[in-house]
Every structure is written in C-alpha cells, then in structure tokens.
Write a protein that holds these residues in place. Structure first.
Motif, PDB file in Angstrom:
ATOM      1  N   GLN A  58      -4.255  -4.782  -5.056  1.00  0.00           N
ATOM      2  CA  GLN A  58      -3.481  -3.535  -4.176  1.00  0.00           C
ATOM      3  C   GLN A  58      -2.913  -2.614  -5.308  1.00  0.00           C
ATOM      4  O   GLN A  58      -3.214  -1.368  -5.169  1.00  0.00           O
ATOM      5  N   ASN A  92      -3.625   1.584  -5.323  1.00  0.00           N
ATOM      6  CA  ASN A  92      -2.773   2.560  -5.233  1.00  0.00           C
ATOM      7  C   ASN A  92      -2.969   3.494  -6.321  1.00  0.00           C
ATOM      8  O   ASN A  92      -3.056   4.768  -6.018  1.00  0.00           O
ATOM      9  N   ASN A 106       0.734  -1.194  -0.077  1.00  0.00           N
ATOM     10  CA  ASN A 106      -0.071  -0.122   0.009  1.00  0.00           C
ATOM     11  C   ASN A 106       0.819   1.387  -0.040  1.00  0.00           C
ATOM     12  O   ASN A 106       0.362   2.405   0.042  1.00  0.00           O
TER      13      ASN A 106
END
Length: 240
Positions: free
Chosen positions: A60, A64, A35
């Motif tokens: 993820q 982002n 992250n």
C-alpha cells in the motif's frame, strides 16, 4: 448509546472531522493511512494544510508513493515509532487503525502520538464498533473483538495516565456497499496487509452468510463507528 437513539448515517467521515477540529492550515499526521482517501479529500477542501501519512503495509505504501498529491507525503512507519520530532503536528488521525497496532505496543503508540503533537493539538480516533450484520460476517474469518476492545482500553489508559483530555465523542453509521460477493472477498478477505488463512471451506461459509444480504443491486450494510477526540495537554491533569 441508548438503544432508542438512532445513530446518524454519515457517508463521508470528513463531515464529522471538520465539525470537531479546525482543518485549514494544519500540520496533520495520519497513522495507518491505508490508501489515504480521507487525507486526499481533506487537502482538496483545505489546500493550505499538510498531511503526512504513515503506513506499515509495504504494498500500500508503494501505491501511495505512485500517486503523489500536493501537500501530501508518505512515510513507511508504524504508530509505535513515529519518525518525527516532538510537537511536529497540530492534529493526528487514526481512522480504523488503532486496533491494528500490535497489542503490546498500543500504549507506546499513543505515547508517541502525544510526543509528536504540539500542546493543544488533537488526536482523532475513529474505530469500528464490534456490532451489526456486517461484523457478524467478517468475524467468521477475522474476529476483531479482542483487538477492538483493547484499542478502546488503551485510549482509556492514555486518558488516565498521559497528557490527554477527551473533548468530544461521536457515534454514527457509515454505509458500506458491495456489488457482489466477489467484491466483498477481494476487499475484506484478501487485504494486502493481512493473511486470513483462507480455505475453500471458509470462503464458502462466508459466502453463505453473505448471500441473504445480497440482491440484484448488491449488498448494503452500515458500519457503526465510534469517534473519540482527545486534546493534548501541556501536563497530565491531576486526578483526585
């Protein structure tokens, strides 16, 4: 580390990193950025720098991209194949990510890092130590003993064979808090990047191991960490 030596408690790893390498005005790549929490903190403290985060977890990576920040960019790629030209960066970060590289690709990944770092640039490798009460719980469903040892062995091989010199080493503890077992289960047992083949029986077994550590205020652990800072040389150093 001798048993009599107590590792310092570090709440923010940026404190360790900033004491070891210059961070202002740097071109930085983080391999396996997750992250990108540290990268975001770094850019708040050192706004003249630029950070590129590589991540292989598709979910993820999408998160982002949905949370942009100035001087921070994201690329879907792994450490074993970095999509940038030679000498593109001053500093490479691997924060609890080296042991996630597939074992057959560890040497290739470190070779790629050497390629994209300028001569004199640094590689900061921070890996969790396979020890402690938290590790004893986690290994019930995700035993990383083999991969963590392999990551350290790969760094040793890179030092012996590649254009690297180890210039610093640090050990410290990081506090980890979980409000309850449900938070532990979601954060540790159900990450988006891995399937731990959970069953009701396994979840119950982990819950039983977790319970003695959890009180009215939650559960507090420390995660022992091991940092190795490598400098990229112009040429491999001659060995006797």
């Amino acid at each position: 580390m001798p048993a009599s030596v107590t590792a310092p408690l570090i709440r923010n790893e940026l404190q360790v990193l900033s004491a070891l390498v210059p961070l202002e005005g740097q071109r930085i790549i983080e391999l396996g950025c997750g992250n990108a929490r540290l990268a975001r903190q770094l850019l708040h403290a050192y706004p003249a720098s630029q950070v590129t985060g590589l991540e292989v977890d598709v979910r993820q990576h999408a998160k982002n991209l949905a949370d942009p920040q100035e001087h921070l960019s994201f690329v879907a790629a792994g450490a074993q194949e970095v999509p940038f030209p030679d000498a593109s960066f001053d500093l490479a970060l691997m924060l609890k990510s080296l042991h996630h590289v597939p074992l057959p690709l560890l040497d290739q990944a470190l070779s790629e890092v050497a390629r994209v770092l300028r001569p004199g640039g640094h590689l900061y490798v921070s890996e969790p130590v396979y020890d402690g009460p938290l590790n004893e719980i986690v290994r019930l469903f995700n035993d990383e003993g083999v991969v963590r040892a392999a990551a350290q062995a790969a760094v040793d091989r890179a030092l012996a064979q590649g254009p690297w010199q180890q210039v610093a080493e640090r050990r410290f503890d990081m506090p980890v808090h979980y409000a309850d077992f449900n938070e532990f289960e979601q954060r540790m047992m159900r990450p988006t990047y891995a399937d731990h083949a959970l069953t009701d029986e396994l979840i119950q077994r982990v819950a039983v191991a977790f319970a003695p550590h959890c009180g009215p205020e939650g559960a507090d652990f420390v995660r022992p960490m091991h940092v190795r800072l490598l400098r990229r040389l112009d040429q491999p150093e001659a060995t006797s």
